[in-house]
Structure formats: C-alpha cells, structure tokens
Design a protein around this motif. Structure first.
Motif, PDB file in Angstrom:
ATOM      1  N   ILE A 122     -16.515  34.531  13.762  1.00  0.00           N
ATOM      2  CA  ILE A 122     -17.278  33.475  14.457  1.00  0.00           C
ATOM      3  C   ILE A 122     -17.394  33.794  15.945  1.00  0.00           C
ATOM      4  N   ASN A 123     -16.302  34.271  16.546  1.00  0.00           N
ATOM      5  CA  ASN A 123     -16.347  34.656  17.959  1.00  0.00           C
ATOM      6  C   ASN A 123     -17.329  35.801  18.181  1.00  0.00           C
ATOM      7  N   LEU A 124     -17.368  36.743  17.254  1.00  0.00           N
ATOM      8  CA  LEU A 124     -18.308  37.858  17.367  1.00  0.00           C
ATOM      9  C   LEU A 124     -19.739  37.358  17.251  1.00  0.00           C
ATOM     10  N   ARG A 125     -19.986  36.472  16.308  1.00  0.00           N
ATOM     11  CA  ARG A 125     -21.330  35.910  16.147  1.00  0.00           C
ATOM     12  C   ARG A 125     -21.774  35.153  17.396  1.00  0.00           C
ATOM     13  N   ASN A 126     -20.879  34.393  17.981  1.00  0.00           N
ATOM     14  CA  ASN A 126     -21.237  33.543  19.118  1.00  0.00           C
ATOM     15  C   ASN A 126     -21.354  34.306  20.429  1.00  0.00           C
ATOM     16  N   ASN A 127     -20.636  35.412  20.560  1.00  0.00           N
ATOM     17  CA  ASN A 127     -20.553  36.106  21.843  1.00  0.00           C
ATOM     18  C   ASN A 127     -21.193  37.490  21.863  1.00  0.00           C
ATOM     19  N   PHE A 129     -24.021  38.687  19.410  1.00  0.00           N
ATOM     20  CA  PHE A 129     -24.805  38.510  18.192  1.00  0.00           C
ATOM     21  C   PHE A 129     -25.413  39.810  17.659  1.00  0.00           C
ATOM     22  N   PRO A 130     -25.977  40.713  18.494  1.00  0.00           N
ATOM     23  CA  PRO A 130     -26.493  41.974  17.944  1.00  0.00           C
ATOM     24  C   PRO A 130     -25.428  42.778  17.205  1.00  0.00           C
ATOM     25  N   ASN A 131     -24.205  42.817  17.742  1.00  0.00           N
ATOM     26  CA  ASN A 131     -23.138  43.525  17.036  1.00  0.00           C
ATOM     27  C   ASN A 131     -22.769  42.823  15.734  1.00  0.00           C
ATOM     28  N   TYR A 132     -22.866  41.499  15.714  1.00  0.00           N
ATOM     29  CA  TYR A 132     -22.580  40.764  14.481  1.00  0.00           C
ATOM     30  C   TYR A 132     -23.613  41.086  13.404  1.00  0.00           C
ATOM     31  N   ILE A 133     -24.880  41.159  13.793  1.00  0.00           N
ATOM     32  CA  ILE A 133     -25.905  41.554  12.820  1.00  0.00           C
ATOM     33  C   ILE A 133     -25.700  42.999  12.386  1.00  0.00           C
ATOM     34  N   ARG A 134     -25.356  43.883  13.339  1.00  0.00           N
ATOM     35  CA  ARG A 134     -25.117  45.275  12.968  1.00  0.00           C
ATOM     36  C   ARG A 134     -23.933  45.403  12.024  1.00  0.00           C
ATOM     37  N   LEU A 135     -22.981  44.492  12.135  1.00  0.00           N
ATOM     38  CA  LEU A 135     -21.867  44.495  11.194  1.00  0.00           C
ATOM     39  C   LEU A 135     -22.381  44.363   9.760  1.00  0.00           C
ATOM     40  N   HIS A 136     -23.460  43.604   9.572  1.00  0.00           N
ATOM     41  CA  HIS A 136     -24.085  43.486   8.252  1.00  0.00           C
ATOM     42  C   HIS A 136     -24.842  44.757   7.868  1.00  0.00           C
ATOM     43  N   THR A 137     -25.573  45.321   8.794  1.00  0.00           N
ATOM     44  CA  THR A 137     -26.525  46.392   8.466  1.00  0.00           C
ATOM     45  C   THR A 137     -25.926  47.790   8.546  1.00  0.00           C
ATOM     46  N   ALA A 138     -24.727  47.949   9.101  1.00  0.00           N
ATOM     47  CA  ALA A 138     -24.187  49.278   9.390  1.00  0.00           C
ATOM     48  C   ALA A 138     -23.914  50.096   8.136  1.00  0.00           C
ATOM     49  N   GLY A 139     -23.619  49.448   7.003  1.00  0.00           N
ATOM     50  CA  GLY A 139     -23.425  50.202   5.770  1.00  0.00           C
ATOM     51  C   GLY A 139     -24.696  50.914   5.349  1.00  0.00           C
ATOM     52  N   LEU A 140     -25.809  50.194   5.372  1.00  0.00           N
ATOM     53  CA  LEU A 140     -27.093  50.801   5.028  1.00  0.00           C
ATOM     54  C   LEU A 140     -27.563  51.762   6.124  1.00  0.00           C
ATOM     55  N   LEU A 214     -30.165  36.003  11.190  1.00  0.00           N
ATOM     56  CA  LEU A 214     -31.268  36.250  12.114  1.00  0.00           C
ATOM     57  C   LEU A 214     -32.178  35.027  12.230  1.00  0.00           C
ATOM     58  N   HIS A 215     -32.370  34.331  11.137  1.00  0.00           N
ATOM     59  CA  HIS A 215     -33.263  33.167  11.147  1.00  0.00           C
ATOM     60  C   HIS A 215     -32.552  31.886  11.580  1.00  0.00           C
ATOM     61  N   ARG A 216     -31.231  31.794  11.293  1.00  0.00           N
ATOM     62  CA  ARG A 216     -30.508  30.551  11.606  1.00  0.00           C
ATOM     63  C   ARG A 216     -29.133  30.897  12.171  1.00  0.00           C
ATOM     64  N   LEU A 217     -29.120  31.395  13.385  1.00  0.00           N
ATOM     65  CA  LEU A 217     -27.883  31.933  13.956  1.00  0.00           C
ATOM     66  C   LEU A 217     -26.832  30.863  14.224  1.00  0.00           C
ATOM     67  N   SER A 218     -27.236  29.616  14.354  1.00  0.00           N
ATOM     68  CA  SER A 218     -26.266  28.561  14.687  1.00  0.00           C
ATOM     69  C   SER A 218     -25.847  27.729  13.485  1.00  0.00           C
ATOM     70  N   MET A 219     -26.218  28.154  12.277  1.00  0.00           N
ATOM     71  CA  MET A 219     -25.874  27.345  11.108  1.00  0.00           C
ATOM     72  C   MET A 219     -24.395  27.496  10.761  1.00  0.00           C
ATOM     73  N   GLU A 220     -23.941  26.721   9.816  1.00  0.00           N
ATOM     74  CA  GLU A 220     -22.548  26.749   9.369  1.00  0.00           C
ATOM     75  C   GLU A 220     -22.139  28.167   8.978  1.00  0.00           C
TER      76      GLU A 220
END
Length: 413
Positions: A122-127, A129-140, A214-220
């Motif tokens: 959550i801290n990574l997502r909030n502070n 965000f590009p690295n948080y998204i890359r955390l998802h995409t880095a495997g591919l 990416l579409h709803r960065l502030s959601m639960e």
C-alpha cells in the motif's frame, strides 16, 4: 557512444569466423542479486552453453529428441517461472524491499513472489505508483527481454535453432497465453482470506491487477484481481491488450527463418514485439543487420502507449563486435525515448529520455583449438535518465558498472 562511432570510422582488424559468446555478468552495480538482466543472462546463456555441448553432428535422432523433450519440460515446469518471477522480485530489490521467489507451482498451479506485507504494498502504491504498476508488469517485461535476446542470437546466426528453439517456443507460447487470458475469466479463483498475507503473491494476475490500478488507483487495496472485478471500460482495455499482443507472432525466428539477403554484403532479420510498461504498453520493431560478416547492428523503433496517447522511441545496438584478432569484444547501445510525464496513464504531456551502455571485454585465455573455449574479462558502464527502459533496474536516473566474464566458442554449425 564513442565506441559506436569508432567502429564506423576505423578499418577493423577482425577475424570474421563466427563465434558463440556466453555472457555472465557477476556484478551490475547493485547491492542485490539478481537484476532482471543478470537473471535472464544466467538462464539463457546456461541453456545455450549446456545445449551447445550436448548437441553435435554425431548425435542420433533419438538423442536430439531427448534433448528437445527435456528442454521443453524444463522450461515449461520451472525455467520460465524462474526468470518471470525474478522480474517481479527485481523491482522490489531495487527499492530495498525483501521478498521470496517461489517459482515452483503451488496448489493453484501458479508461481509467485511472497514475503511482502499489505502495508508495504500500500505504501508503494501511494508513494511510488509507477514502480507499483511495474511490480505487476515486470514478469512479462522479463519474458519480453529474454525473448528479445534469444532473437538476437538467432538472427545474428550465433545460436543454432536445435540448441535454443525448444526453450524459445515454449516461452513465446506461454507468454502469449498469459496475454490472451485478457479475453476470458480464469477458472482459478484465489481468495486472499485463505492464506496469511506473507504467503500471498505480491500482485496476483499481472494483467488484471495492472489494469484495475491504472484505472482506479485509489480504490480498496487487494492483491488477487479477477477479470470479473474489472469494469466495462477495464475489460475493453484488457481485450485491447490481448489483440495487440498478437503482433508477437510477427517473427521469422518463430518459424525458424533467418538470414534474409538484403544486398551483397548485408543479411538481416526482423522481429515485432509487444509488452507492458508502467504506464500502459508498447510495440517494438527490431531489425538485425549483419554487414560483411563483421558488424552486427540492431536498430529498433518503439511506440509507447498510455490510455489515449502515443510516444515514440528508438535506438541502435552494436552486438558482439570482435577486433584485434579477437582480443577484444565490444557491445554498445544508445536509446532515446518520449514517455508520458511522470509515467502517467492519462496525460498527453511528454518527457524525453536517453540511455547509453557500453561493455568492452578483453581476452585473458585463448582456446588451443576450435574445441576449446576462450575467456574474456568484461567491464562496462551504463547511464539512463528518468524514465522506463525495459530490463533497466530503475525508473529514475541510474548509473551502473558491469563486471563479468564472457566465454567464447567457435560455432561449428
């Protein structure tokens, strides 16, 4: 950059005999092991080296089939999972966050990276965000980078299809299948309440999680996004990813085709690739040009996409240039890019970036004959400005020093 200019301005003193080079960087300027680049090189060159020793002209058809089958099984069960999960883990390592890679499939038939708390994510997502998204995409991203390197070895005639193709085709198809899950709901429904948070995968489904945030960065916050959790707009974006990924089949190496003659002194090949970025995705067009059997050049063009806008990029690489009777080996590249400001998903404002890299290897051991390997000490440096460069560890300004060894064998094919 100087090295690239020198190649074109001086008369080369090289041996034109084709060789295979196996690069093992032991240090890449980081306090952790491994970067995405190191992980991919270790796996790829180990498969190439072992496969090159096993495969020879004296092998029977049965022995060739045993090797092919064994490599297919290895890559399917564990080989790709190791480098895919290492891609995810490398993002956390660069940010100083500890984690555990578990590439062996669990009861849900998924490999994962664990050991990270919800609070940390959550801290990574909030502070950041590009690295948080890359955390998802880095495997591919890691899958894309691995296959791009394989393409260069094939296209520059440095590797035999019989050695690497089983690994290559399984990775290609598995990566493509992952993208195509964007079209349908997964039968595997993983519930977070069924496990302790330290045992959970850091992101769940790479593509679904990326799209939702990416579409709803502030959601639960939750990790395991299912396709049914996506909105109508997000499902449309998922289908777009699935359709665009089909360009990965525009690759002659997938059909074991190469060495297209362009002129009397130039042969070439090409590939088209698709992958994800911290702000969306990209398509890349590579050319592999071999000039006078001496210079191996890899110019490319790349189009980055965020939600609604396109950003252009490109570059050129000099691949395994040997000179002074093979005493030295040079690899260099330069990259330019436009990307959305602050790597944002919805902005049309752009920022430009630059990356340069050069590695010079010096031979310290020469093989006595064509059956004995030569060895090089490899030293290199790279620098990039702010922005996303595939396989580069950081999204910020970054300077790296490379130290390693390169093993060279004459290509007997």
């Amino acid at each position: 950059m100087k090295h690239i200019l020198i190649v074109f301005l001086v008369v080369p003193f090289i041996n034109s005999a084709q060789s295979k080079y196996y690069n093992y960087n032991l240090y890449e300027g980081k306090s952790y092991l491994f970067t995405m680049d190191q992980s991919n090189d270790l796996m790829l060159n180990s498969i190439r080296f072992i496969g090159g020793q096993i495969n020879n002209s004296q092998n029977t058809k049965k022995e060739e089939k045993l090797y092919t089958g064994g490599l297919l099984i290895f890559t399917s069960l564990i080989g790709q999972a190791i480098t895919h999960e290492a891609g995810h883990q490398s993002v956390l390592s660069e940010l100083g966050i500890g984690s555990i890679s578990k590439p062996f499939m669990d009861k849900n038939l998924v490999a994962k990276v664990t050991g990270v708390t919800n609070e940390t994510l959550i801290n990574l997502r909030n502070n950041s965000f590009p690295n948080y998204i890359r955390l998802h995409t880095a495997g591919l991203e890691s899958d894309y980078a691995y296959l791009r390197k394989s393409d260069s070895y094939f296209s520059f005639n440095e590797e035999d299809y019989k050695v690497l193709y089983p690994d290559y085709v399984i990775r290609k198809l598995a990566t493509q299948f992952y993208y195509l899950t964007s079209f349908f709901d997964s039968k595997t429904k993983i519930k977070e309440v069924d496990s302790n948070e330290l045992d959970r995968d850091i992101v769940g489904h790479d593509v679904y999680g990326m799209i939702r945030h990416l579409h709803r960065l502030s959601m639960e916050f939750y990790r395991y996004t299912q396709r049914e959790d996506l909105t109508k707009e997000e499902k449309s974006y998922a289908r777009r990813i699935g359709y665009m990924s089909l360009v990965n089949f525009l690759n002659p190496n997938l059909w074991k085709s190469r060495n297209y003659r362009i002129s009397d002194i130039v042969t070439g090949n090409f590939s088209v690739s698709y992958s994800l970025a911290p702000f969306g995705d990209f398509i890349e067009q590579n050319a592999y040009l071999k000039i006078s059997d001496k210079y191996k050049l890899n110019p490319y063009f790349r189009q980055y996409f965020n939600k609604s806008y396109t950003f252009l990029a490109g570059g050129i690489g000099l691949h395994n240039y040997s000179f002074l009777d093979d005493k030295f080996l040079l690899n260099s590249s330069i990259d330019f890019w436009e990307q959305p400001r602050n790597l944002e998903f919805r902005t049309k404002e752009k920022e430009v970036g630059l990356g340069v890299k050069s590695e010079l290897a010096m031979r310290f051991s020469k093989g006595e004959n064509d059956t004995k390997p030569s060895a090089y000490f490899n030293l290199g440096m790279s620098y990039k400005t702010n922005g996303f460069l595939p396989e580069a560890p950081s999204l910020s300004n970054d300077f790296q020093i490379y130290l390693g060894i390169i093993i060279s064998m004459k290509n007997k094919s």
